[in-house]
Scaffold this active site. Structure first.
Site, PDB file in Angstrom:
ATOM      1  N   LYS A  14       0.852  -1.202   0.000  1.00 33.10           N
ATOM      2  CA  LYS A  14       0.000   0.000   0.000  1.00 33.10           C
ATOM      3  C   LYS A  14       0.880   1.241   0.000  1.00 33.10           C
ATOM      4  O   LYS A  14       2.058   1.187   0.388  1.00 33.10           O
ATOM      5  CB  LYS A  14      -0.933   0.048   1.217  1.00 33.10           C
ATOM      6  CG  LYS A  14      -0.267   0.055   2.599  1.00 33.10           C
ATOM      7  CD  LYS A  14       0.150   1.410   3.117  1.00 33.10           C
ATOM      8  CE  LYS A  14       0.813   1.327   4.494  1.00 33.10           C
ATOM      9  NZ  LYS A  14       1.672   2.448   4.846  1.00 33.10           N
ATOM     10  N   ASP A 139      -2.138  -1.382  10.638  1.00 31.05           N
ATOM     11  CA  ASP A 139      -2.440  -1.403   9.195  1.00 31.05           C
ATOM     12  C   ASP A 139      -3.073  -2.714   8.737  1.00 31.05           C
ATOM     13  O   ASP A 139      -3.515  -2.816   7.589  1.00 31.05           O
ATOM     14  CB  ASP A 139      -1.155  -1.190   8.364  1.00 31.05           C
ATOM     15  CG  ASP A 139      -0.641   0.241   8.442  1.00 31.05           C
ATOM     16  OD1 ASP A 139      -1.376   1.111   8.952  1.00 31.05           O
ATOM     17  OD2 ASP A 139       0.498   0.482   7.999  1.00 31.05           O
TER      18      ASP A 139
END
Ligand code: ATP
Length: 312
Positions: A14, A139
């Protein structure tokens, strides 16, 4: 066990298209507002059934190959939660730069949770996986979702966006890790009470229309990361200059760094930026955004049909 029992699943990286640090929470974590985006740069995780115990192997020498590996911890947390007695051998083919703010470890953890939930036929609800994921890292919940998503709280309250960003990215790994903890303590030292910024909300409310909206975005950790590593600041100056010159709509640090990325709407420009940075000797990856739908489809393909007996 034969190779036919193995299952390989993707574990995507990401970037944080934007990141705002809103303050410190009573639990010591930071209150964040971030815009997450998955890209098609991926590690491959191969899972093989074992009668008992979890083993871990990784192609990257800088990643722990013991119980501290996040993929190992993810498998263990699922085993404990669901009282599974079987084991699994995990092999990680690392392509995501390590400690680069690209979420590699968290992504690996989420991938193991999703894959073993299916392979072990546990059928746990997404909110159970979310709960287990949160404990592994802030995350991890995002990687259970993927695509373009807003992250609130510690970044672990995840809201997928209706409009998904579609763009080409150039990721540069300056090869100079920066400690996430050190960056946050620098932010804290400079964090005077201030007006919260609303650039991410403004970006989202423009419905991601048009390239100009990217100009609103920035990363509140960037300055602290560059102060923490002055040698990195010089390198980043060169990287940023090249990305902007080649027409990046946004050039920013991902997470607490040290990966730097450029967002392009034109693949030719992305190609030119990639070539220019590679010729300066940087480790560069060219990739594309992965939407929520593409992320789900990649997972459906990886786990679509399971008939192998030894996973039972
Ligand atoms: P963070 O900001 O959470 O520190 P990051 O995205 O910058 O993460 P990662 O690639 O996840 O970087 O690595 C952070 C650290 O986590 C590494 O230094 C590594 O020792 C450790 N780690 C544990 N498990 C893994 C894994 N499966 N893959 C990568 N790193 C891992």
């Amino acid at each position: 066990m034969s190779r036919a029992d193995e299952r390989t699943v993707p574990s995507f990286a990401k970037v944080n298209l934007g990141l705002e640090v809103l303050g410190t929470r009573s639990d010591g974590y930071h209150e964040l507002r971030t815009l997450f985006q998955t890209v098609d740069l991926r590690d491959d995780i191969t899972l093989r059934p074992r009668r008992q115990g979890i083993t871990i192997e990784c192609s990257h020498p800088g990643v722990p190959q013991d119980e501290s590996n996040l993929a190992w911890r993810a498998a263990e947390s699922l085993r404990r939660h669901a009282k599974v007695t079987r084991g699994v051998a995990i092999r990680i083919e690392k392509r995501i730069p390590v400690a680069g703010g690209l979420g590699g470890g968290s992504s690996n953890a989420a991938a193991v949770l999703m894959a073993l939930n299916r392979l072990w036929r546990l059928d746990l609800d997404p909110d159970v996986l979310n709960r287990l994921g949160r404990r592994l890292g802030a995350d991890v919940p995002y990687f259970l979702v993927g695509g373009t998503a807003l992250g609130l709280g510690r970044g672990d309250e995840v809201y997928p966006l209706r409009t998904q960003v579609k763009a080409h990215l150039v990721l540069v790994d300056p090869g100079r890790p920066v400690s996430t903890a050190a960056v946050f303590s620098r932010v804290d030292a400079g964090l005077t009470p201030r007006e919260n910024s609303y650039t991410i909300f403004r970006f989202v409310s423009r419905d991601l229309e048009g390239a100009t909206a990217f100009r609103l975005l920035s990363n509140d950790l960037e300055q602290a990361a560059l102060e923490e590593a002055p040698d990195l600041a010089r390198t980043v100056g060169r990287i940023r200059g090249t990305l902007v010159r080649e027409g990046a709509l946004l050039a920013a640090l991902s997470g607490s760094g040290s990966s730097y990325f450029g967002v392009f709407d034109d693949p030719q420009r992305a190609r030119r930026a990639h070539a220019a940075l590679a010729s300066q000797g940087f480790a560069v990856h060219r990739c594309r955004t992965l939407s929520l739908d593409q992320y789900r489809k990649a997972w459906a393909r990886a786990l679509g049909y399971i008939s192998v007996r030894s996973w039972r």
